[in-house]
Write a protein that holds these residues in place. Structure first.
Motif, PDB file in Angstrom:
ATOM      1  N   ILE A  47       0.861  -1.183   0.000  1.00  0.00           N
ATOM      2  CA  ILE A  47       0.000   0.000   0.000  1.00  0.00           C
ATOM      3  C   ILE A  47       0.898   1.234   0.000  1.00  0.00           C
ATOM      4  CG2 ILE A  47      -0.216  -0.104   2.532  1.00  0.00           C
ATOM      5  CD1 ILE A  47      -2.944   1.261   2.226  1.00  0.00           C
ATOM      6  N   ARG A  48       0.548   2.194  -0.849  1.00  0.00           N
ATOM      7  CA  ARG A  48       1.297   3.447  -0.915  1.00  0.00           C
ATOM      8  C   ARG A  48       0.309   4.600  -0.935  1.00  0.00           C
ATOM      9  NH1 ARG A  48       3.964   2.576  -5.226  1.00  0.00           N
ATOM     10  NH2 ARG A  48       2.911   4.050  -6.631  1.00  0.00           N
ATOM     11  N   MET A  49       0.508   5.564  -0.042  1.00  0.00           N
ATOM     12  CA  MET A  49      -0.406   6.698   0.090  1.00  0.00           C
ATOM     13  C   MET A  49       0.369   7.994   0.276  1.00  0.00           C
ATOM     14  SD  MET A  49      -3.516   5.350   2.548  1.00  0.00           S
ATOM     15  CE  MET A  49      -2.439   4.908   3.920  1.00  0.00           C
ATOM     16  N   ARG A  50      -0.306   9.099   0.004  1.00  0.00           N
ATOM     17  CA  ARG A  50       0.203  10.422   0.348  1.00  0.00           C
ATOM     18  C   ARG A  50      -0.784  11.059   1.318  1.00  0.00           C
ATOM     19  NH1 ARG A  50       0.750  12.433  -4.268  1.00  0.00           N
ATOM     20  NH2 ARG A  50       3.011  12.314  -4.488  1.00  0.00           N
ATOM     21  N   ALA A  51      -0.300  11.427   2.488  1.00  0.00           N
ATOM     22  CA  ALA A  51      -1.140  12.043   3.519  1.00  0.00           C
ATOM     23  C   ALA A  51      -0.837  13.525   3.599  1.00  0.00           C
ATOM     24  CB  ALA A  51      -0.895  11.383   4.875  1.00  0.00           C
ATOM     25  N   THR A  52      -1.894  14.338   3.617  1.00  0.00           N
ATOM     26  CA  THR A  52      -1.755  15.790   3.693  1.00  0.00           C
ATOM     27  C   THR A  52      -2.652  16.317   4.809  1.00  0.00           C
ATOM     28  OG1 THR A  52      -1.358  15.913   1.305  1.00  0.00           O
ATOM     29  CG2 THR A  52      -1.930  17.963   2.440  1.00  0.00           C
ATOM     30  N   LEU A  53      -2.074  17.099   5.699  1.00  0.00           N
ATOM     31  CA  LEU A  53      -2.827  17.700   6.800  1.00  0.00           C
ATOM     32  C   LEU A  53      -2.936  19.198   6.541  1.00  0.00           C
ATOM     33  CD1 LEU A  53      -4.161  17.040   9.561  1.00  0.00           C
ATOM     34  CD2 LEU A  53      -1.999  17.735  10.632  1.00  0.00           C
ATOM     35  N   VAL A  54      -4.164  19.689   6.477  1.00  0.00           N
ATOM     36  CA  VAL A  54      -4.391  21.117   6.188  1.00  0.00           C
ATOM     37  C   VAL A  54      -5.268  21.730   7.278  1.00  0.00           C
ATOM     38  CG1 VAL A  54      -4.191  20.748   3.698  1.00  0.00           C
ATOM     39  CG2 VAL A  54      -6.449  20.684   4.784  1.00  0.00           C
ATOM     40  N   GLU A  55      -5.196  23.039   7.345  1.00  0.00           N
ATOM     41  CA  GLU A  55      -6.007  23.807   8.279  1.00  0.00           C
ATOM     42  C   GLU A  55      -6.859  24.798   7.491  1.00  0.00           C
ATOM     43  OE1 GLU A  55      -5.073  25.825  12.535  1.00  0.00           O
ATOM     44  OE2 GLU A  55      -3.905  26.602  10.863  1.00  0.00           O
ATOM     45  N   SER A  56      -8.134  24.885   7.826  1.00  0.00           N
ATOM     46  CA  SER A  56      -9.024  25.818   7.140  1.00  0.00           C
ATOM     47  C   SER A  56      -8.862  27.210   7.723  1.00  0.00           C
ATOM     48  CB  SER A  56     -10.479  25.358   7.274  1.00  0.00           C
ATOM     49  OG  SER A  56     -10.675  24.118   6.633  1.00  0.00           O
ATOM     50  N   THR A  57      -8.653  28.180   6.848  1.00  0.00           N
ATOM     51  CA  THR A  57      -8.502  29.577   7.263  1.00  0.00           C
ATOM     52  C   THR A  57      -9.470  30.434   6.449  1.00  0.00           C
ATOM     53  OG1 THR A  57      -6.825  30.139   5.590  1.00  0.00           O
ATOM     54  CG2 THR A  57      -6.045  29.144   7.664  1.00  0.00           C
ATOM     55  N   PRO A  58      -9.694  31.691   6.855  1.00  0.00           N
ATOM     56  CA  PRO A  58     -10.595  32.562   6.078  1.00  0.00           C
ATOM     57  C   PRO A  58     -10.171  32.744   4.629  1.00  0.00           C
ATOM     58  CG  PRO A  58     -10.194  33.492   8.249  1.00  0.00           C
ATOM     59  CD  PRO A  58      -9.273  32.326   8.114  1.00  0.00           C
ATOM     60  N   THR A  59      -8.893  32.546   4.345  1.00  0.00           N
ATOM     61  CA  THR A  59      -8.410  32.732   2.968  1.00  0.00           C
ATOM     62  C   THR A  59      -8.231  31.419   2.217  1.00  0.00           C
ATOM     63  OG1 THR A  59      -6.114  32.725   3.777  1.00  0.00           O
ATOM     64  CG2 THR A  59      -7.235  34.869   3.579  1.00  0.00           C
ATOM     65  N   GLY A  60      -8.580  30.309   2.852  1.00  0.00           N
ATOM     66  CA  GLY A  60      -8.449  29.013   2.192  1.00  0.00           C
ATOM     67  C   GLY A  60      -7.717  28.014   3.062  1.00  0.00           C
ATOM     68  N   GLU A  61      -7.278  26.918   2.454  1.00  0.00           N
ATOM     69  CA  GLU A  61      -6.588  25.870   3.198  1.00  0.00           C
ATOM     70  C   GLU A  61      -5.109  26.195   3.358  1.00  0.00           C
ATOM     71  OE1 GLU A  61      -7.337  22.263   1.094  1.00  0.00           O
ATOM     72  OE2 GLU A  61      -9.278  21.931   2.055  1.00  0.00           O
ATOM     73  N   LYS A  62      -4.596  25.949   4.540  1.00  0.00           N
ATOM     74  CA  LYS A  62      -3.189  26.162   4.841  1.00  0.00           C
ATOM     75  C   LYS A  62      -2.522  24.804   5.055  1.00  0.00           C
ATOM     76  CE  LYS A  62      -0.140  28.097   8.385  1.00  0.00           C
ATOM     77  NZ  LYS A  62      -0.090  28.803   9.705  1.00  0.00           N
ATOM     78  N   LEU A  63      -1.467  24.546   4.302  1.00  0.00           N
ATOM     79  CA  LEU A  63      -0.753  23.282   4.425  1.00  0.00           C
ATOM     80  C   LEU A  63       0.037  23.242   5.731  1.00  0.00           C
ATOM     81  CD1 LEU A  63       0.255  20.591   3.230  1.00  0.00           C
ATOM     82  CD2 LEU A  63       2.102  21.883   2.126  1.00  0.00           C
ATOM     83  N   LEU A  64      -0.204  22.191   6.511  1.00  0.00           N
ATOM     84  CA  LEU A  64       0.509  22.026   7.777  1.00  0.00           C
ATOM     85  C   LEU A  64       1.628  20.993   7.671  1.00  0.00           C
ATOM     86  CD1 LEU A  64      -2.523  22.015  10.251  1.00  0.00           C
ATOM     87  CD2 LEU A  64      -0.992  23.923   9.705  1.00  0.00           C
ATOM     88  N   ALA A  65       1.331  19.889   7.011  1.00  0.00           N
ATOM     89  CA  ALA A  65       2.336  18.835   6.889  1.00  0.00           C
ATOM     90  C   ALA A  65       1.895  17.864   5.799  1.00  0.00           C
ATOM     91  CB  ALA A  65       2.533  18.097   8.214  1.00  0.00           C
ATOM     92  N   GLN A  66       2.892  17.160   5.260  1.00  0.00           N
ATOM     93  CA  GLN A  66       2.603  16.148   4.234  1.00  0.00           C
ATOM     94  C   GLN A  66       3.585  14.997   4.393  1.00  0.00           C
ATOM     95  OE1 GLN A  66       3.168  16.773  -0.228  1.00  0.00           O
ATOM     96  NE2 GLN A  66       0.935  16.937  -0.057  1.00  0.00           N
ATOM     97  N   ARG A  67       3.104  13.791   4.098  1.00  0.00           N
ATOM     98  CA  ARG A  67       3.950  12.617   4.294  1.00  0.00           C
ATOM     99  C   ARG A  67       3.608  11.554   3.262  1.00  0.00           C
ATOM    100  NH1 ARG A  67       6.688  10.768   8.968  1.00  0.00           N
ATOM    101  NH2 ARG A  67       7.112   8.527   8.998  1.00  0.00           N
ATOM    102  N   ASN A  68       4.640  10.952   2.674  1.00  0.00           N
ATOM    103  CA  ASN A  68       4.461   9.810   1.780  1.00  0.00           C
ATOM    104  C   ASN A  68       4.632   8.527   2.583  1.00  0.00           C
ATOM    105  OD1 ASN A  68       4.075  11.311  -0.618  1.00  0.00           O
ATOM    106  ND2 ASN A  68       6.286  11.632  -0.796  1.00  0.00           N
ATOM    107  N   ILE A  69       3.717   7.615   2.385  1.00  0.00           N
ATOM    108  CA  ILE A  69       3.698   6.382   3.167  1.00  0.00           C
ATOM    109  C   ILE A  69       3.711   5.191   2.213  1.00  0.00           C
ATOM    110  CG2 ILE A  69       2.352   4.985   4.786  1.00  0.00           C
ATOM    111  CD1 ILE A  69       1.157   7.735   5.723  1.00  0.00           C
ATOM    112  N   ALA A  70       4.631   4.267   2.417  1.00  0.00           N
ATOM    113  CA  ALA A  70       4.703   3.037   1.637  1.00  0.00           C
ATOM    114  C   ALA A  70       5.005   1.888   2.589  1.00  0.00           C
ATOM    115  CB  ALA A  70       5.770   3.130   0.562  1.00  0.00           C
ATOM    116  N   VAL A  71       4.108   0.936   2.661  1.00  0.00           N
ATOM    117  CA  VAL A  71       4.254  -0.184   3.584  1.00  0.00           C
ATOM    118  C   VAL A  71       3.971  -1.481   2.841  1.00  0.00           C
ATOM    119  CG1 VAL A  71       3.462  -1.253   5.719  1.00  0.00           C
ATOM    120  CG2 VAL A  71       3.535   1.243   5.537  1.00  0.00           C
TER     121      VAL A  71
END
Length: 232
Positions: A173-197
């Motif tokens: 399984i291979r995935m890309r995980a993205t964590l974002v925060e909603s702000t008045p001006t749109g989504e703000k990227l907090l962190a991202q991680r590639n996962i392969a197991v």
């Protein structure tokens, strides 16, 4: 009653034989009938359905950490359309690594992205509130009723039974995980991680592939859970 073309032709032939010759015709009729039955197509086999199993079955819920903020979980997107159906896929890396092949008599109970999301939600819900992204601000607000929770977005890129050699295979399984925060001006990227197991398959068939993919998915989810706790 619905007849196949073979059955219709057989009935007509039997009628002619019976009219043509008494007891001999009757014996011939039985022979023709038995031969026709063996010529009828077999009933198609129903594909076996698989999922990840019952998961966590304990009736006791683990206490949630006070610092674990609510999380909104988006639908998992897929890389192209190959993972949008219920086929159990395998790949022969030693012969043609670019070709995905479906097992003929094996199906997932739902598309893989939905199975992974269900398993992920069940696991994360043991330590924090998990909400569905996009269900409205009133449902997705945090505990302080002022800020929207962070949103976890996932893209499923690979989900297959990978044969590295004829007698050696893994569930990958291979995935890309993205964590974002909603702000008045749109989504703000907090962190991202590639996962392969990957996890070894106990057998070189669909059942072995399903078991390996289940183990690989659980390991990937644990990695995501640990990563979320580390993001400030």
């Amino acid at each position: 009653m619905k007849h196949t073309p073979i059955a219709i032709n057989t009935v007509a032939s039997c009628a002619r034989i019976t009219r043509a010759g008494g007891r001999f015709g009757l014996m011939l009729l039985v022979t023709v009938f038995l031969g026709a039955c063996s010529a009828l197509p077999d009933k198609p086999l129903r594909a076996d359905l698989f999922d990840f199993g019952p998961g966590h079955v304990s009736s006791q819920t683990a206490p949630r950490s006070p610092s674990a903020a609510p999380l909104a979980l988006a639908d998992i997107s897929t890389h192209g359309g190959v993972l949008d159906n219920q086929a159990v896929l395998y790949r022969l890396a030693y012969a043609n690594p670019q070709q995905l092949r479906p097992y003929a008599q094996a199906r997932w109970s739902m598309p893989p992205a939905q199975l992974v999301r269900q398993r992920l939600r069940d696991t994360l819900s043991r330590s924090r509130p998990v909400l569905n992204a996009g269900e409205g601000p009133a449902l997705n607000r945090g505990t302080n009723q002022s800020a929207l929770p962070r949103v976890l977005q996932l893209e499923l890129e690979e989900f297959s039974h990978l044969f590295e050699a004829p007698g050696s295979s893994v569930g990958l399984i291979r995935m890309r995980a993205t964590l974002v925060e909603s702000t008045p001006t749109g989504e703000k990227l907090l962190a991202q991680r590639n996962i392969a197991v990957s996890r070894p398959a106990p057998s070189a068939d669909a059942v072995g592939g399903v078991k390996a993919l289940t183990a690989a998915t659980d390991a990937a989810i644990e990695e995501i859970s640990t990563w979320l706790q580390q993001v400030p």
